[in-house]
Design an enzyme around this catalytic site. Structure first.
Site, PDB file in Angstrom:
ATOM      1  N   GLU A  43       0.815  -1.216   0.000  1.00 54.69           N
ATOM      2  CA  GLU A  43       0.000   0.000   0.000  1.00 54.69           C
ATOM      3  C   GLU A  43       0.847   1.265   0.000  1.00 54.69           C
ATOM      4  OE1 GLU A  43      -2.802  -1.078   3.175  1.00 54.69           O
ATOM      5  OE2 GLU A  43      -4.212  -1.477   1.571  1.00 54.69           O
ATOM      6  N   GLU A 101      -4.026 -10.720   0.179  1.00 59.03           N
ATOM      7  CA  GLU A 101      -4.803 -10.626   1.414  1.00 59.03           C
ATOM      8  C   GLU A 101      -6.240 -10.984   1.083  1.00 59.03           C
ATOM      9  OE1 GLU A 101      -4.389  -6.870   3.551  1.00 59.03           O
ATOM     10  OE2 GLU A 101      -2.278  -6.757   2.982  1.00 59.03           O
TER      11      GLU A 101
HETATM   12  C1  GAL Z   1      -4.931  -4.067   4.024  1.00 55.75           C
HETATM   13  C2  GAL Z   1      -3.543  -3.792   4.513  1.00 55.75           C
HETATM   14  C3  GAL Z   1      -3.244  -4.459   5.817  1.00 55.75           C
HETATM   15  C4  GAL Z   1      -4.371  -4.265   6.776  1.00 55.75           C
HETATM   16  C5  GAL Z   1      -5.613  -4.813   6.186  1.00 55.75           C
HETATM   17  C6  GAL Z   1      -6.815  -4.614   7.062  1.00 55.75           C
HETATM   18  O1  GAL Z   1      -5.352  -3.043   3.237  1.00 55.75           O
HETATM   19  O2  GAL Z   1      -2.602  -4.182   3.571  1.00 55.75           O
HETATM   20  O3  GAL Z   1      -2.066  -3.926   6.331  1.00 55.75           O
HETATM   21  O4  GAL Z   1      -4.540  -2.916   7.018  1.00 55.75           O
HETATM   22  O5  GAL Z   1      -5.898  -4.150   5.001  1.00 55.75           O
HETATM   23  O6  GAL Z   1      -6.698  -5.166   8.295  1.00 55.75           O
END
Ligand code: GAL
Length: 961
Positions: A411, A481
């Site tokens: 990010e 993620e």
């Molecule tokens: C993503 C980010 C993580 C964390 C997650 C939400 O956008 O890469 O670091 O913030 O969302 O828990």
């Protein structure tokens, strides 16, 4: 004029440090750990104190003591602060606030008596947040930034046998903070090891182990490039070659499933360095990530370093515990979100077998607030700092076979700096792939990566229908993620896994995230954002892991283990055409990427009404990865009366490095004969008298129709309709979600304050009927609810009919009844899903059987209290002297507080047991989803308001609780 602290706001990575190089522990060169108790002084600004403390003879006797590695804010100096993406200071790069907590650390040390007098020495810092300036014996060595990266200084010429003074000034904020805006606690300090390394004359400096594997020939090729020439030996392979020479020999390859390491030695004139060599080749071929010629599927997690007391200062045992827990839960990959971990963690990944995406310490997420204007990654003044970070990661970790992918960071938007990093990495190490999620066009990367893409989009990507630039269309896809594990959930993992296993292009994903970052706290049990009075914070968004802060697995991890299990069982015929038949054979698919099934032992068992009546071994022929075999089950043993089923399981056949023999890896259940219908409970007539109505064992209030007791069991709260649940983090959803967030709508609508209007209490020939309307104030919608009680004299049957009235545009959180029992009720037994909690889209790991718990044991301790603890598919349950049979099966939960108390609680310590045990028997539950940062529940898990009817049969148990 340049002030003494100008370096703090300088975008340059530092000065005075040595070039980055491989991280290793020498076999014979001396080293001295400088971890331990240091003197410590905290000042409010970077320049509050001069550097006199670094000079000789300074008396720090009155200073506090601090543990190194550690964070001062977790040792009683100041407080931690949590923000997700907002910078906790004004955004004016590279400037930082004048209030800049600065910790002076001082350590005196003597050299061990056998410390060699020749050669040089290096002082290594493995991690300091966020900027440090270092003096040894009064000499200013320089300063550095890059918190989760190693920094070394040459210090040989400064060392004395005794009375060395090491002074380290650490600033919480620096220009580097702009590059470290990860979603986590801000935790300044020297949080990783400090070590003095002897560097003998002729020692190794930097070296690069290249160990590839040719799967067609079964051969490995080894070449060790070293700054200092020497010899490389690998006894098990008969290798003895000079550095720089390439040698090819037959080897067993390294994979995450078969982590074969060969011990070797790099011997230079002055030093012997142990090598742990894993041969493997990582490529993208035909649009797929292949290792050793086979496409792999990531079953991963995102791991931040976390310990509830030590923060990011993790000890070796904790790192090992993480890897063991991952392996035992079928996880095969880890993304080191969002920075290179302690190097010892990668040793464990090499040794025990995990694919690693090693991520650089880089995130500038806060710039999103200004549409990414002035983002350091697109400003060439910052490029040296970015390249420095890339090099420190790659050089440090390049000799780990487990590292298969380099990630540029997280990010950080897009920009030239990222391209420069990718170019440098590609040039330095062509044996691994480059990842960065923010690069939607895949300009710089070797794979297409996204976070939290909804199922439907992943399906489209899998089908290659997502468009995008040509380069991207030819690349494999990973979800770096997904499955946001905040609070109760994540829901929908099984539905993702199905997509991963359907589409070759979709090579799996990494659940967000491994562990809740709760801070152990006297007041709250575990603290989260806001608990330390932060002026900006993001609450419990920092608690979104598959492990609770104390590393107890949450139901989410149990679910994930089941969803990704590497063996799949399928009944043949797939489902009994008609109950009573049952499967004759089981088809077993080996879902490993490299292992055959010989490491596993299989067994069957047969249950009647949830009790195992017979079991045995199941011989399974060898099946290569991806292959299926069919195995015949024995004749169903014994009776077919009652509800019967097969359970098949795969267990470790022998001890492994990560779990003992017998450790369960995979399982499945197949029904044989269905649950027999419940006996009717009808015939007895209700009788009125003395303000009461009696019906069989039931006694009711004649005016309200409320149940008062069943036999000797007093009902302290009469059963009535309950549609509310304490919204989960996923019900509430994240503020930025554009989809409807039902948790909020439920509350607006008033489902947490439903009123129950009594319309009539009717006694008929064989039934007591209570008609009500359940509805919230201020709204016209409601639920016409009829409770119909019948009895056969011994048992009491309640049939609940619910008819929605008005326009229901929201799903219901739950649909069922709640009643209260005396607080003495403690032991719970049930036949149904267990042992842990389950919801419609988190129920893969719920296993049908007989289970037992206490009421407290039914609770799942989410750091922020919320709906939890439901057991699925319950046929019957016993609690507080009552037996409850469901018609049909129901969801069971029970707690010592109401759902309203649960909803009001902010921390676990707010949950105070009352003198009633509240039991919910639910006909249905709304799905969980992952909307705290991803998609809500899929439509098929919605609980829409619709006419419904369900029954429970109550009786007294022989034994009172
Ligand atoms: C993503 C980010 C993580 C964390 C997650 C939400 O956008 O890469 O670091 O913030 O969302 O828990």
């Amino acid at each position: 004029m340049r002030a003494a602290t100008d370096y703090v706001e300088d975008v340059a990575p530092g000065s005075g440090t040595l070039p980055p190089r491989a991280w290793y522990a020498s076999s014979d060169a001396a080293s001295l750990s400088l971890n331990g108790s240091w003197r410590f002084r905290l000042s409010p600004t970077a320049d509050a104190e001069d550097d006199a403390f670094a000079g000789p003879g300074f008396d720090a006797g009155h200073w506090a003591r601090i543990s190194v590695p550690g964070h001062w804010v977790l040792q009683g100096h100041g407080a931690p602060a949590y923000t997700n993406h907002l910078y906790p200071f004004p955004v004016d790069p590279p400037r930082v606030p004048t209030e800049n907590p600065t910790g002076d650390h001082l350590r005196l040390f003597d050299l061990p008596s056998d410390w060699p007098s020749d050669g040089g020495a290096v002082l290594r810092f493995d991690g300091v947040e966020s900027c440090a300036r270092v003096w040894l014996n009064g000499t200013d060595l320089g300063e550095f930034k890059g918190s989760r990266l190693p920094h070394e200084f040459a210090v040989g010429h400064l060392l004395r046998p005794e009375g060395n003074v090491l002074a380290v000034r650490v600033h919480q904020w620096s220009a580097g903070s702009y590059l470290e805006d990860q979603d986590q606690w801000w935790l300044p300090g020297i949080f990783r090891d400090v070590t003095l390394l002897h560097r003998p004359a002729g020692c190794a400096l930097d070296f690069f182990v290249h160990a590839s594997y040719d799967h067609t020939a079964g051969a490995g090729t080894l070449k060790v490039d070293s700054d200092v020439a020497g010899r490389v030996t690998v006894p098990a392979l008969g290798i003895d070659v000079p550095t720089g020479a390439s040698v090819t020999v037959p080897v067993e390859p390294w994979t995450a499933e078969t982590p074969r390491l060969y011990d070797g030695v790099l011997a230079t004139e002055g030093e012997r360095v142990p090598l742990r060599i894993g041969f493997r080749t990582v490529v993208v071929e035909d649009g797929l990530i292949e290792v050793n010629g086979r496409a792999i599927l990531f079953k991963g997690v995102n791991r931040h370093e976390w310990h509830p007391e030590q923060g990011r200062a993790l000890d070796r045992e904790t790192m090992r515990e993480d890897v063991l827990l991952m392996k035992r839960h079928n996880i095969n990959a880890v993304r080191t979100s969002h920075y290179p971990p302690h190097p010892a963690f990668l040793d464990l990944c090499d040794e025990l077998g995990l694919w690693v995406i090693d991520e650089c310490d880089l995130e500038t997420h806060g710039f999103v607030e200004q549409s990414w204007r002035d983002n350091p990654v697109d400003d060439e003044r910052w490029t040296p700092a970015l390249l420095d970070r890339a090099a420190r990661m790659v050089e440090r970790d390049k000799n780990h076979p487990s590292v298969v992918v380099w990630s540029l960071g997280n990010e950080a938007g897009t920009g030239r700096g990222l391209t420069a990093m990718a170019e440098w990495i590609h040039g330095r190490d062509s044996s691994r792939l480059v990842h960065y999620e923010g690069d939607r066009d895949c300009r710089d990367t070797d794979m297409y990566s996204r976070m939290y893409a909804v199922h439907e989009e992943v399906d489209r990507i899998g089908r290659g229908l997502d468009g995008g630039p040509l380069k991207r269309r030819r690349l494999p896809f990973v979800l770096c993620e997904y499955g946001h594990a905040m609070g109760n959930g994540p829901g929908g993992l099984a539905d993702y896994q199905r997509l991963f296993e359907t589409h070759d292009r979709v090579q799996g994903g990494f659940v967000w995230e491994w562990i809740d970052h709760g801070v152990k706290d006297e007041r709250h049990g575990f603290a989260y954002g806001g608990d330390f009075g932060e002026e900006l914070h993001d609450g419990n968004f920092v608690c979104d892991g598959l492990l609770f802060p104390d590393r107890t697995p949450s139901p989410g991890l149990v679910e994930y283990k089941k969803v990704i299990e590497p063996v799949r069982f399928e009944a043949r015929p797939p489902a009994p055409a008609e109950y009573g038949a049952g499967p004759g054979t089981v088809r077993i698919r080996n879902a490993h990427d490299f292992l055959d099934l010989t490491a596993l032992a299989f067994e069957w068992s047969y249950q009647v009404d949830g009790e195992t009546v017979a079991s045995g071994g199941l011989p399974v022929p060898r099946a290569a990865p991806g292959e299926s075999v069919e195995v015949k089950l024995p004749e169903p043993p014994g009776t077919r009366d009652g509800e019967t089923q097969w359970t098949v399981r795969a267990l470790l056949a022998s001890d492994t490095a990560w779990a003992p023999k017998g450790h369960p890896v995979a399982w499945a259940q197949f029904p044989v004969s269905a649950r027999p219908p419940l006996r009717v409970a009808r015939g007895a007539a209700p009788a009125r008298g003395d303000g009461r109505i009696t019906l069989g064992p039931g006694s009711f209030d004649a005016r309200t129709g409320a149940l008062l007791s069943i036999g000797a069991v007093e009902v302290t709260g009469p059963p009535r309709l309950d549609v509310w649940r304490a919204p989960t983090d996923n019900d509430d959803g994240a503020t930025w979600q554009s989809d409807v967030r039902y948790g909020l709508l439920w509350r607006t609508l008033g489902l947490q304050r439903m009123r129950h209007r009594l319309d009539s209490v009717e006694t008929g020939e064989d039934a007591l009927t209570v008609r009500t309307r359940v509805a919230p104030a201020g709204r016209e919608l409601g639920l016409a609810t009829v409770y119909r009680w019948t009895s056969d004299g011994e048992r009491l049957r309640l049939t609940v009919s619910v008819g929605p009235q008005g326009e229901w545009t929201v799903p219901l959180p739950r649909l069922g009844i709640r009643f209260g029992l005396s607080g003495a009720a403690d032991r719970v037994r049930w036949f149904g899903g267990g042992p842990g909690e389950a919801y419609p889209d988190t129920r893969s790991a719920s296993r049908l059987g007989r289970w037992e718990s206490t009421v407290d044991g039914l609770q799942t301790p989410y750091v922020r209290p919320q709906e939890n603890g439901a057991r699925a598919d319950v046929r019957w349950a016993e609690i507080g002297g009552l037996r409850i049979e469901g018609d049909p099966e129901f969801w069971l939960s029970g707690r010592r507080w109401t759902n309203e108390h649960l909803d009001a609680a902010r921390h676990l310590t707010d949950l105070i047991p009352g003198d009633t045990v509240w039991v919910n028997l639910d006909h249905a539950q709304h799905g969980i989803g992952s909307q705290s940062c991803g998609p809500g529940p899929l439509p098929r898990y919605f609980l829409w308001a619709a006419p419904a009817e369900f029954s429970f049969v109550f009786s007294e148990t022989a034994e009172r609780a």
